[in-house]
Design a protein around this motif. Sequence first.
Motif, PDB file in Angstrom:
ATOM      1  N   PRO A  57       3.335   7.103  -3.579  1.00 14.02           N
ATOM      2  CA  PRO A  57       4.434   6.350  -2.957  1.00 14.02           C
ATOM      3  C   PRO A  57       4.523   4.913  -3.443  1.00 14.02           C
ATOM      4  CG  PRO A  57       3.287   7.663  -1.318  1.00 14.02           C
ATOM      5  CD  PRO A  57       2.456   7.720  -2.552  1.00 14.02           C
ATOM      6  N   GLY A  58       3.387   4.253  -3.591  1.00  9.74           N
ATOM      7  CA  GLY A  58       3.408   2.880  -4.081  1.00  9.74           C
ATOM      8  C   GLY A  58       3.898   2.785  -5.504  1.00  9.74           C
ATOM      9  N   ASN A  59       3.475   3.731  -6.340  1.00 12.32           N
ATOM     10  CA  ASN A  59       3.950   3.742  -7.725  1.00 12.32           C
ATOM     11  C   ASN A  59       5.462   3.973  -7.781  1.00 12.32           C
ATOM     12  OD1 ASN A  59       1.275   3.460  -8.404  1.00 12.32           O
ATOM     13  ND2 ASN A  59       1.079   5.431  -9.434  1.00 12.32           N
ATOM     14  N   LEU A  60       5.938   4.847  -6.908  1.00 12.83           N
ATOM     15  CA  LEU A  60       7.365   5.151  -6.890  1.00 12.83           C
ATOM     16  C   LEU A  60       8.182   3.950  -6.415  1.00 12.83           C
ATOM     17  CD1 LEU A  60       9.376   7.432  -7.415  1.00 12.83           C
ATOM     18  CD2 LEU A  60       9.099   8.128  -5.034  1.00 12.83           C
ATOM     19  N   LEU A  61       7.682   3.244  -5.405  1.00  7.13           N
ATOM     20  CA  LEU A  61       8.378   2.056  -4.928  1.00  7.13           C
ATOM     21  C   LEU A  61       8.427   0.992  -6.017  1.00  7.13           C
ATOM     22  CD1 LEU A  61       9.733   0.439  -2.672  1.00  7.13           C
ATOM     23  CD2 LEU A  61       7.437  -0.237  -1.888  1.00  7.13           C
ATOM     24  N   ALA A  62       7.307   0.788  -6.712  1.00 10.14           N
ATOM     25  CA  ALA A  62       7.277  -0.197  -7.792  1.00 10.14           C
ATOM     26  C   ALA A  62       8.245   0.181  -8.901  1.00 10.14           C
ATOM     27  CB  ALA A  62       5.860  -0.326  -8.337  1.00 10.14           C
ATOM     28  N   ALA A  63       8.303   1.502  -9.214  1.00  7.82           N
ATOM     29  CA  ALA A  63       9.223   1.957 -10.255  1.00  7.82           C
ATOM     30  C   ALA A  63      10.669   1.730  -9.832  1.00  7.82           C
ATOM     31  CB  ALA A  63       8.982   3.433 -10.545  1.00  7.82           C
ATOM     32  N   ALA A  64      10.976   1.990  -8.552  1.00  8.97           N
ATOM     33  CA  ALA A  64      12.342   1.795  -8.074  1.00  8.97           C
ATOM     34  C   ALA A  64      12.759   0.338  -8.168  1.00  8.97           C
ATOM     35  CB  ALA A  64      12.457   2.289  -6.637  1.00  8.97           C
ATOM     36  N   SER A 164      -9.744   9.109   3.050  1.00  5.66           N
ATOM     37  CA  SER A 164      -9.487   9.822   4.305  1.00  5.66           C
ATOM     38  C   SER A 164      -9.272   8.896   5.498  1.00  5.66           C
ATOM     39  CB  SER A 164     -10.655  10.772   4.615  1.00  5.66           C
ATOM     40  OG  SER A 164     -11.857  10.047   4.795  1.00  5.66           O
ATOM     41  N   ALA A 165      -9.276   7.576   5.281  1.00  6.13           N
ATOM     42  CA  ALA A 165      -9.090   6.634   6.387  1.00  6.13           C
ATOM     43  C   ALA A 165      -7.776   6.898   7.102  1.00  6.13           C
ATOM     44  CB  ALA A 165      -9.130   5.203   5.869  1.00  6.13           C
ATOM     45  N   THR A 166      -7.788   6.750   8.405  1.00  8.68           N
ATOM     46  CA  THR A 166      -6.595   7.049   9.208  1.00  8.68           C
ATOM     47  C   THR A 166      -5.783   5.804   9.535  1.00  8.68           C
ATOM     48  OG1 THR A 166      -7.923   6.901  11.233  1.00  8.68           O
ATOM     49  CG2 THR A 166      -7.666   9.079  10.223  1.00  8.68           C
ATOM     50  N   GLU A 167      -6.308   4.622   9.217  1.00  9.85           N
ATOM     51  CA  GLU A 167      -5.585   3.378   9.443  1.00  9.85           C
ATOM     52  C   GLU A 167      -5.735   2.474   8.223  1.00  9.85           C
ATOM     53  OE1 GLU A 167      -7.053   1.545  12.971  1.00  9.85           O
ATOM     54  OE2 GLU A 167      -6.242   3.083  14.332  1.00  9.85           O
ATOM     55  N   VAL A 168      -4.746   1.623   8.023  1.00 13.31           N
ATOM     56  CA  VAL A 168      -4.790   0.666   6.918  1.00 13.31           C
ATOM     57  C   VAL A 168      -5.659  -0.515   7.337  1.00 13.31           C
ATOM     58  CG1 VAL A 168      -3.453  -0.868   5.427  1.00 13.31           C
ATOM     59  CG2 VAL A 168      -2.483   1.332   6.166  1.00 13.31           C
ATOM     60  N   MET A 184      -8.029   2.893  -5.718  1.00 10.01           N
ATOM     61  CA  MET A 184      -8.023   2.655  -4.277  1.00 10.01           C
ATOM     62  C   MET A 184      -7.639   1.213  -3.943  1.00 10.01           C
ATOM     63  SD  MET A 184      -8.507   5.459  -2.631  1.00 10.01           S
ATOM     64  CE  MET A 184      -7.252   5.929  -3.839  1.00 10.01           C
ATOM     65  N   ALA A 185      -7.993   0.261  -4.782  1.00  8.17           N
ATOM     66  CA  ALA A 185      -7.580  -1.126  -4.548  1.00  8.17           C
ATOM     67  C   ALA A 185      -6.060  -1.226  -4.553  1.00  8.17           C
ATOM     68  CB  ALA A 185      -8.185  -2.041  -5.610  1.00  8.17           C
ATOM     69  N   GLN A 186      -5.416  -0.614  -5.530  1.00  7.20           N
ATOM     70  CA  GLN A 186      -3.962  -0.695  -5.607  1.00  7.20           C
ATOM     71  C   GLN A 186      -3.284   0.117  -4.513  1.00  7.20           C
ATOM     72  OE1 GLN A 186      -1.614   0.885  -9.091  1.00  7.20           O
ATOM     73  NE2 GLN A 186      -1.293  -1.300  -9.417  1.00  7.20           N
ATOM     74  N   ALA A 187      -3.821   1.295  -4.218  1.00  2.00           N
ATOM     75  CA  ALA A 187      -3.210   2.134  -3.183  1.00  2.00           C
ATOM     76  C   ALA A 187      -3.204   1.431  -1.833  1.00  2.00           C
ATOM     77  CB  ALA A 187      -3.959   3.466  -3.075  1.00  2.00           C
ATOM     78  N   TRP A 188      -4.331   0.897  -1.415  1.00  5.24           N
ATOM     79  CA  TRP A 188      -4.406   0.270  -0.096  1.00  5.24           C
ATOM     80  C   TRP A 188      -3.683  -1.068  -0.059  1.00  5.24           C
ATOM     81  CZ3 TRP A 188      -5.064   3.009   3.935  1.00  5.24           C
ATOM     82  CH2 TRP A 188      -5.844   4.163   3.892  1.00  5.24           C
ATOM     83  N   ALA A 189      -3.652  -1.780  -1.190  1.00  5.66           N
ATOM     84  CA  ALA A 189      -2.883  -3.027  -1.220  1.00  5.66           C
ATOM     85  C   ALA A 189      -1.410  -2.743  -0.983  1.00  5.66           C
ATOM     86  CB  ALA A 189      -3.085  -3.737  -2.554  1.00  5.66           C
ATOM     87  N   ARG A 190      -0.903  -1.682  -1.584  1.00  4.34           N
ATOM     88  CA  ARG A 190       0.514  -1.358  -1.415  1.00  4.34           C
ATOM     89  C   ARG A 190       0.813  -0.761  -0.045  1.00  4.34           C
ATOM     90  NH1 ARG A 190       1.995   0.786  -7.525  1.00  4.34           N
ATOM     91  NH2 ARG A 190       2.680  -1.250  -8.302  1.00  4.34           N
ATOM     92  N   LEU A 191      -0.230  -0.307   0.633  1.00  4.11           N
ATOM     93  CA  LEU A 191      -0.047   0.173   2.002  1.00  4.11           C
ATOM     94  C   LEU A 191      -0.169  -0.955   3.022  1.00  4.11           C
ATOM     95  CD1 LEU A 191      -1.953   3.564   1.765  1.00  4.11           C
ATOM     96  CD2 LEU A 191       0.462   3.275   2.363  1.00  4.11           C
TER      97      LEU A 191
END
Length: 464
Positions: A57-64, A164-168, A184-191
């Motif tokens: 999702p983060g990659n897709l948002l950045a691409a958009a 598997s974390a349930t909260e950001v 994981m650094a990029q995924a959670w930063a974008r979340l």
Amino acid sequence: MGAETFDVVVIGAGPVGEVAAERAAMGGLKVALVEHERFGGECSYWACIPSKALLRPGNLLAAAKRMPGVPIGDALDAEKVLARRDWFTGKGDDSGQVEWARGAGIEPVRGYGRISGEREVTLDDGRVFAARHAVIVCTGSVPRTPRIPGLDTIKPWGSREATSATEVPGRLGVLGGGVVGVEMAQAWARLGSQVDLVITGERPLPRLPEFAGDLVLDGLREAGVRVHVNSGLSEVFVVDGGTRLALTGGDEVVVDELLVATGRAPATSTIGLDVLGLPVDGPLQVDESGRVSAVEGGWLYAAGDVTGRALLTHQGKYAARVVGDSVAARARGEEISTEPWSRYSATADHHAVPQVVFTDPEVTSVGLTEARDGSADRVVDIDIAVAGSSLHADGYQGKARMVVDTERGVVLGVTFVGQDVAELLHSATIAVVGEVRLDRLWHAVPAFPTISEVWLRLLEAYGL
């Protein structure tokens, strides 16, 4: 209690063990597949699948955002992203994998399997399985945890907790600039997390060409990750409101969670190798058919991370196909060839290991990334600047590298870095595995306008 007899006993029911069991069963053998956690293994529940579900999702948002005219927001809906991840992992329900095993003619067995003798596996509940032909070890790998003062006073995340974390987390520290660390650094930063990534060198992904690490470093910073280069973690302290990280060089960071992503080691310590007189703290050394070289009688095999050869799910499944087929053929009394590139040889482990880092930008690589010492190899580096990439995203930034054996005129390795380059990787893999000559590759015409036009530019840069 008497032993139950199977033709093959497989220890570990991750993707590698499942494939090894399936291939052996396809060869007409009676197979038991033993798993003490979840059928489907690390990749399905804690690694490949959930991590990519978090990243996409983060990659897709950045691409958009790089495409004018696309109506978008500025942030992800973290709750929906986590829910989609949970859908892909089935919230840990492995019943579908168990049913698959039964449907494939495999006997799924829950329990902790340990080698207890020649061709023998004993479970933690006392059951004993005897194997007529082979025991196959597919137990994967486990995280390496560095010795850092104070680390034992907290409960750091490993890769499992990170996926598997349930909260950001409000503030996340990440130690390690390898694949898990940067993804994981990029995924959670974008979340929505404030992420501090601590790496020992000037750039992440040190095993790849420097331009790959540089472009990923730019992507991390664009995502809001604070990257501490040429650094490390010297001590951990529990403080009011979080965990204080003392970095080498004197800087300090306070975080809510700390992900330790400093590599993995083969999971060999508890599977009974000591009974066979083998080391319990290193990889199982195997021949090209997957047979453990140090065990007499040729009955012990291994595939995947536990061999230390190529710690990638797809490469482990490739080796598992070789192992399952080899066991079945030998059980039929056939003489098999383990010459390079034969059906019973995991040759690609040494020459053509494809890998993808699913950050933004993506990094893909197969084969060599540098010229061989003392060789006549030639390295060709170019920007990915073709009509296809320009249309794909405004301001497209990417790099490509091709390593060529100039004496034979074949490609030895390819590296791509850029948005959505993962889908270019298989063409590169075919070129390397097939040893396609450059003068023939010239006639593989890339479609216009696609990013794959970069192949033509690479060949032109080489001089064709």
